[in-house]
Every structure is written in C-alpha cells, then in structure tokens.
Design an enzyme around this catalytic site. Structure first.
Site, PDB file in Angstrom:
ATOM      1  N   ASP A  62       0.827  -1.207   0.000  1.00  0.00           N
ATOM      2  CA  ASP A  62       0.000   0.000   0.000  1.00  0.00           C
ATOM      3  C   ASP A  62       0.865   1.262   0.000  1.00  0.00           C
ATOM      4  OD1 ASP A  62      -1.307  -2.330   0.896  1.00  0.00           O
ATOM      5  OD2 ASP A  62      -2.854  -1.159   1.898  1.00  0.00           O
ATOM      6  N   HIS A  64      -0.793   4.701  -0.517  1.00  0.00           N
ATOM      7  CA  HIS A  64      -1.644   5.748   0.053  1.00  0.00           C
ATOM      8  C   HIS A  64      -1.136   7.174  -0.201  1.00  0.00           C
ATOM      9  CE1 HIS A  64      -4.856   3.508   1.840  1.00  0.00           C
ATOM     10  NE2 HIS A  64      -4.030   2.705   2.479  1.00  0.00           N
ATOM     11  N   ASP A 100      -4.460   0.197  -2.938  1.00  0.00           N
ATOM     12  CA  ASP A 100      -4.503   1.281  -1.955  1.00  0.00           C
ATOM     13  C   ASP A 100      -3.459   2.346  -2.260  1.00  0.00           C
ATOM     14  OD1 ASP A 100      -6.656   0.168  -0.720  1.00  0.00           O
ATOM     15  OD2 ASP A 100      -5.764   0.063   1.277  1.00  0.00           O
ATOM     16  N   ASN A 135      -9.261  -1.837  -1.517  1.00  0.00           N
ATOM     17  CA  ASN A 135     -10.542  -1.349  -1.021  1.00  0.00           C
ATOM     18  C   ASN A 135     -10.677   0.171  -1.154  1.00  0.00           C
ATOM     19  OD1 ASN A 135      -8.523  -1.511   1.204  1.00  0.00           O
ATOM     20  ND2 ASN A 135     -10.125  -0.523   2.418  1.00  0.00           N
ATOM     21  N   HIS A 136      -9.569   0.901  -1.104  1.00  0.00           N
ATOM     22  CA  HIS A 136      -9.673   2.354  -1.216  1.00  0.00           C
ATOM     23  C   HIS A 136      -9.911   2.792  -2.658  1.00  0.00           C
ATOM     24  CE1 HIS A 136      -8.919   3.834   2.890  1.00  0.00           C
ATOM     25  NE2 HIS A 136      -8.348   2.642   3.038  1.00  0.00           N
ATOM     26  N   HIS A 240      -5.327  -7.729  -2.813  1.00  0.00           N
ATOM     27  CA  HIS A 240      -5.158  -6.717  -1.774  1.00  0.00           C
ATOM     28  C   HIS A 240      -5.451  -7.268  -0.382  1.00  0.00           C
ATOM     29  CE1 HIS A 240      -4.888  -2.776   0.025  1.00  0.00           C
ATOM     30  NE2 HIS A 240      -6.067  -2.933   0.578  1.00  0.00           N
TER      31      HIS A 240
END
Length: 385
Positions: A62, A64, A100, A135-136, A240
C-alpha cells in the site's frame, strides 16, 4: 475546470491471450539473457493470469498517496532510477503493486501516472508493471471520500486543469502528469493564501473534480478498471485483502471482469451497473478480507489450523504455491506465515499511515534470502536502511 465525459470501449474477450512487447535487445539496459527469455503472456482483461517465464518479480504494498515513499520503495526494488528522471531500471522485472494508492495522501494521481509510465518503459525492456485494486480504489469509485486528504482534492482540480491544457488528450495528460505534478503542487501552495475564507468553496470544487474523475465511467475510474482485484503471476497469486475458496469457485476472471465493468460504468441492461459485492463489499470480500493478515499471537491453535487449512484450500483451488496480500499494516515489516504460503507486505509506509520504512518483496529464481542472506525458501526480503 475541464468538462469531461469519456465512454470506454467494451473490453476484448478475456479468453484471448496477448503477448507483451518482446525485449528490446538494442536497449542499453536490457540484460544479455533477454534473448533467452520467452515473452510475458497475459490472459484476461483486466489481466488475470500472467505467464512471465524466468522473470524476477517484485511486489510493493500500500502506498496511500505518498509519492516520496513510493519512489523510495521503487528505487529499493531496483526498478526506478534515483536521479529524479523516473526511468525504468528493472529490465525484464515484473513489478506488482497491491493497491490502496488512493486516500490518506496528496499525490495519488501522480503515483498512478508514475506506474503507468514505468509500465510503458518496462514493456520495451521485456518487463511489465501490474497493479491490483484495493478497497480504497473501490471506495472512491463508489463515491466514498471519507479518507481523502485536502491535498488530494487539490490534485484532482489541478489534474483536470492540466487535462484541459492537453486538449483533453487523456493519454498525454495521464502519462505526463508525473513529470509536471510537482510544479503544479508548488504553484498551488504559493497561491494558497488567495483562497482565505473561501476554503469551503475550494473543497466543494475538489469534490466535484474528484467525482468527475472517479465516478463509474469517469476517466480515472476507467484507468483503474484496467487493473484486476486478483492477479496470478506464474505460481503466485496477488490480491489486496485475501482470496478465499468461494472466490475461486465463483471465478477470479469473472470477478475481475465484473469489477472492471462496474468501474467503466458498463451494464448489459443499460442501467447503472451493480457494485460487485463478492469482490468489493463485506468483511470477506477480496479487497477487505483480513483473515490471513491477523496477528497469530491473538489466536488459539485450533484457529490457526483452521486459517491454514482455508489458505491451503484456496491455493490448491487456484493452482498457486503462495499468496501475497497488502491491506493490513504489518508493524514488524514484511513477513510470511503458514509455512510461508502467505506473505503480508503492507508495512504502512505512507506518511498518512505509519510512515514506516519502505519494504518490498522479491521473488527470483525460486530462492529467497533475507537481509542477512539466510536462505529462507523461495523469497528475498529487502528493507530500506
């Protein structure tokens, strides 16, 4: 702000395998072994099954929205130049990013642009870059912006203005954004005080820009739709959150196609496409599942055995020897459990999460070494010093 509505073409039949570009033997960065390697073959659209004979595989967790940490991880993985030119240095390496990229940071589109640029360069060298959605990504396409930073809303505004400057040429703007995003960000911050009490107006403008880009059928959602939620490369499966037996029974290519169609805004009935629940919703969906990432110290022996049994059943069903997941930050760094049949590689490297040192997982020649060169099995783990 640019007004934009792009209608993507339906994907080609998923049963047609396609070869990526042959290694470019004239390139100075191509290895002498490139002529001996078979080409990478991809099945499915989005990519679902990948045959990459003899390739080094590197997986990154991830990110982000933290471009600096993303660059550190990619440099550490040996696929990104350290001179700031964002050049692919991985040769025939296959890079896989586990989702993500969105939320919790300011430079989301820049990271997506960087990965796309690297993929173009990698294919010319006989390598490739793949992404899986997390999921993001699905939350944002669904319109859930709870974890979006103000700087990320600003980036959406800036990018749409840049897209307008590129006369709405999506490819030119998207691939080129990594080269200009820093300048746009700097200029925006220099003029930030002009907004003053109008910050609510700016935020509303950012919400509109993000919605335009990421709604189902929006251009950035269509970009994400090119990536799978489950990807199998050679004997490894990447996702993920985590793959379960009932996901495999449902069909991973089917799931990937349903998520892609939803993101593209496509529907056979002409209505708004339904959100693919099995892949994107619920605690046991592919992007949300944390079963294999739990701290085993909190579990009883019988629970550990049950989880191990589920993992082995999944791997057997999908024909893989190991699974690699992100999603759940590992405070002790990249690690494996259940006889190293599951690797957990989300280390929370983004400054919006744990701001931990980047780490990546390398799979190469069916051998593995940790930093002390101790033979583990088939894997090598690198940590940023």
């Amino acid at each position: 702000m640019a007004s934009l509505c792009l209608t993507p073409l339906p994907p080609p039949p998923p049963s047609q395998p396609r070869k990526l570009l042959e290694p470019n033997s004239s390139s100075s960065s191509s290895s002498s072994s490139s002529l001996n390697l078979k080409p990478i073959v991809v099945n499915g659209n989005p990519p679902t099954f990948v045959s990459a004979p003899g390739r080094r595989i590197v997986a990154v967790g991830d990110l982000h929205g933290d471009l600096d940490q993303a660059r550190c991880a990619l440099e550490m993985a040996g696929v990104l130049s350290s001179d700031g030119e964002d050049l692919w240095t991985g040769g025939e390496t296959v890079l896989i990013q586990l989702g993500d990229i969105l939320d919790r940071g300011d430079d989301e589109i820049a990271i997506l642009s960087l990965l796309r640029s690297l993929d173009i360069q990698a294919k010319a060298e006989g390598g490739a870059v793949f992404q899986v959605n997390g999921n993001h990504e699905t939350m944002n396409v669904e319109g859930d912006f709870r974890y979006v930073e103000s700087g990320a809303f600003d980036e959406c505004i800036d990018f749409l203005e840049y897209l307008d400057e590129c006369t709405n040429d999506w490819e030119e703007a998207f691939v080129g954004w990594i080269g200009v995003s820093g300048r746009w960000k700097k200029e925006r911050k220099m003029s930030q005080n002009y907004w003053g009490p109008l910050n609510l107006v700016k935020r509303q403008k950012g919400m509109i820009a993000r919605s335009m880009l990421l709604r189902p059928g929006g251009p950035l959602a269509c970009e994400l739709a090119q990536h799978a939620v489950v990807l199998k490369v050679n004997d490894w499966v990447f996702c993920h959150g985590g793959l379960l037996p009932h996901h495999v029974a449902y069909g991973i290519e089917r799931m990937n196609g349903e998520v892609s169609h939803w993101m593209r805004g496509l529907s056979e009935s002409g209505d708004s496409p339904q959100i693919p629940f099995m892949a994107t919703r619920g605690y046991d969906s592919v992007v949300w599942n944390r079963l294999f990432s739990r701290d085993v110290s909190d579990l009883e022996d019988y629970q550990i055995n049950q989880i191990h049994s589920i993992l082995e059943e999944t791997l057997q069903a999908v024909g893989a020897t190991a699974m690699v997941v992100g999603h759940t930050p590992q405070t002790l760094g990249v690690n494996c459990k259940y006889n190293c049949s599951i690797w957990r590689i989300d280390v929370g490297m983004s400054s919006g999460v744990l701001n931990s040192r980047p780490e990546v997982l390398e799979v190469r020649d069916n051998k593995a070494r940790n930093k002390s060169n101790e033979l583990i099995r088939k894997y090598r783990l690198y940590s940023w010093p």
